[in-house]
Design an enzyme around this catalytic site. Structure first.
Site, PDB file in Angstrom:
ATOM      1  N   ASP A 196     -30.785   9.060  -9.345  1.00  0.00           N
ATOM      2  CA  ASP A 196     -30.663   9.428 -10.629  1.00  0.00           C
ATOM      3  C   ASP A 196     -31.010   8.573 -11.924  1.00  0.00           C
ATOM      4  O   ASP A 196     -30.937   7.443 -11.780  1.00  0.00           O
ATOM      5  CB  ASP A 196     -29.416  10.347 -11.089  1.00  0.00           C
ATOM      6  CG  ASP A 196     -29.164  11.335 -10.129  1.00  0.00           C
ATOM      7  OD1 ASP A 196     -30.041  12.116  -9.365  1.00  0.00           O
ATOM      8  OD2 ASP A 196     -27.879  11.697  -9.529  1.00  0.00           O
TER       9      ASP A 196
ATOM     10  N   TYR B  62     -23.300   2.122  -1.222  1.00  0.00           N
ATOM     11  CA  TYR B  62     -23.532   2.231  -2.829  1.00  0.00           C
ATOM     12  C   TYR B  62     -22.367   1.413  -3.274  1.00  0.00           C
ATOM     13  O   TYR B  62     -21.308   1.217  -2.773  1.00  0.00           O
ATOM     14  CB  TYR B  62     -23.294   3.818  -3.213  1.00  0.00           C
ATOM     15  CG  TYR B  62     -24.688   4.542  -3.116  1.00  0.00           C
ATOM     16  CD1 TYR B  62     -25.572   4.629  -3.988  1.00  0.00           C
ATOM     17  CD2 TYR B  62     -24.884   5.285  -1.707  1.00  0.00           C
ATOM     18  CE1 TYR B  62     -26.772   5.308  -3.812  1.00  0.00           C
ATOM     19  CE2 TYR B  62     -25.855   5.964  -1.701  1.00  0.00           C
ATOM     20  CZ  TYR B  62     -26.993   5.866  -2.747  1.00  0.00           C
ATOM     21  OH  TYR B  62     -28.179   6.834  -2.634  1.00  0.00           O
TER      22      TYR B  62
END
Length: 241
Positions: free
Chosen positions: A51, A109
C-alpha cells in the site's frame, strides 16, 4: 525468457506498488526504466502489492523479454535509470515458469514501533506514547499462530477465493526505544498484517482481552478488527521460494 528482479524501495512517496493511471507507483517507475533499456514494452509482475507508504527491504518481481543483455550490465544500467527511492538489488535469468507471486512459499513482513517521537523517523515507524503489555500480546500471538480462517483480520479483496492462511511466526524484539515485530506466513490477505498489528497494539494497551482472539477468528466478526495500523511502520522484509 524470464528474469527475476530483487528490489528495495522507500514507500513514502509512492501511491503503492501496483501501477495506477494517475499516481506514482513502484511498478510504473520500473517498467519505464525497463522499456528504455530493452526497447520494448515490458510488464513487471511483483510478488504482491504494498500500500501507499509501505516500504520494501526485499521485494521480488519478474518480467519477460526477447532481448539478451548480460545480467550485471543490465542491473547497472537499470539502477542508473531508477529514482532515488528505488534500488535494484539483483537481476538474474530464471526458469520460464517462475512467477514472483505464485511461486512464493513464504513471505515475511516487519513492523516498527517507536516509543520516541522522532520527526525524522516518522515516515519509517509508528509512534506510540505508551508501552505495551507484552505478556498480553504473547497470549494473543499464541492463538494466531497456525492455519486459520483470517477473514476477521483482513479487508477481503475481490478475487481472493479463500481467507485461510498459515501464520508460521509472529515474533518481536526490543531495540533501544523500538519494538520490531515480524510476521511470517505462507501468504497474507489484503491489509492482514496491518490489521493484526493494530489488534496486537490494542491488546497490549488493554483495550482488548487476548482471551477473545480464538473466538474472533472463529466468528468472522470484525467488531474488534476494524482498525488498521498506520502504513509507514510496515516493511516487506523478504520472500522465500
Amino acid at each position: 525468457m524470464t528474469l527475476r528482479i530483487d528490489l528495495s524501495y522507500d514507500g513514502r512517496n509512492f501511491h503503492g506498488s501496483q501501477r495506477q493511471t494517475k499516481h506514482r507507483t513502484v511498478q510504473a517507475e520500473i517498467e519505464r526504466a525497463l522499456k528504455k533499456l530493452y526497447l520494448e514494452p515490458i510488464t513487471l509482475h511483483l510478488s504482491g502489492r504494498t500500500d501507499a507508504g509501505v516500504h520494501a527491504i526485499r521485494q521480488v518481481g519478474h518480467f519477460k523479454t526477447k532481448q539478451v543483455i548480460p545480467e550485471d550490465k543490465a542491473l547497472f544500467a537499470l539502477n542508473n535509470l531508477m529514482p532515488s527511492d528505488i534500488k535494484l538489488l539483483a537481476l538474474k535469468w530464471t526458469e520460464d515458469d517462475f512467477h514472483a507471486r505464485y511461486s512464493a512459499k513464504e513471505k515475511t513482513y516487519r513492523y516498527v514501533i517507536s516509543f520516541t517521537d522522532d520527526v525524522f523517523q516518522r515516515p519509517y515507524e509508528t509512534f506510540l506514547d505508551k508501552t505495551l503489555d507484552l505478556t498480553a500480546v504473547d497470549r494473543a500471538i499464541q492463538q494466531l499462530i497456525g492455519e486459520h480462517d483470517f477473514y476477521a483480520f483482513s479487508n477481503r479483496r475481490q478475487g481472493e477465493r479463500s481467507t485461510i492462511r498459515t501464520l508460521h511466526e509472529i515474533s518481536y524484539e526490543t531495540k533501544a526505544d523500538k519494538l520490531i515485530f515480524r510476521f511470517r506466513g505462507d501468504g497474507f490477505l489484503y491489509k492482514m498484517v496491518r490489521i493484526l498489528m493494530q489488534y496486537l497494539i490494542e491488546v497490549g494497551q488493554g483495550a482488548i482481552d487476548p482471551a477473545k482472539t480464538k473466538d474472533i477468528l472463529l466468528s468472522h466478526s470484525k467488531e474488534f478488527t476494524r482498525k488498521v495500523a498506520p502504513a509507514q511502520g510496515l516493511y516487506l522484509e523478504g520472500i522465500q521460494y
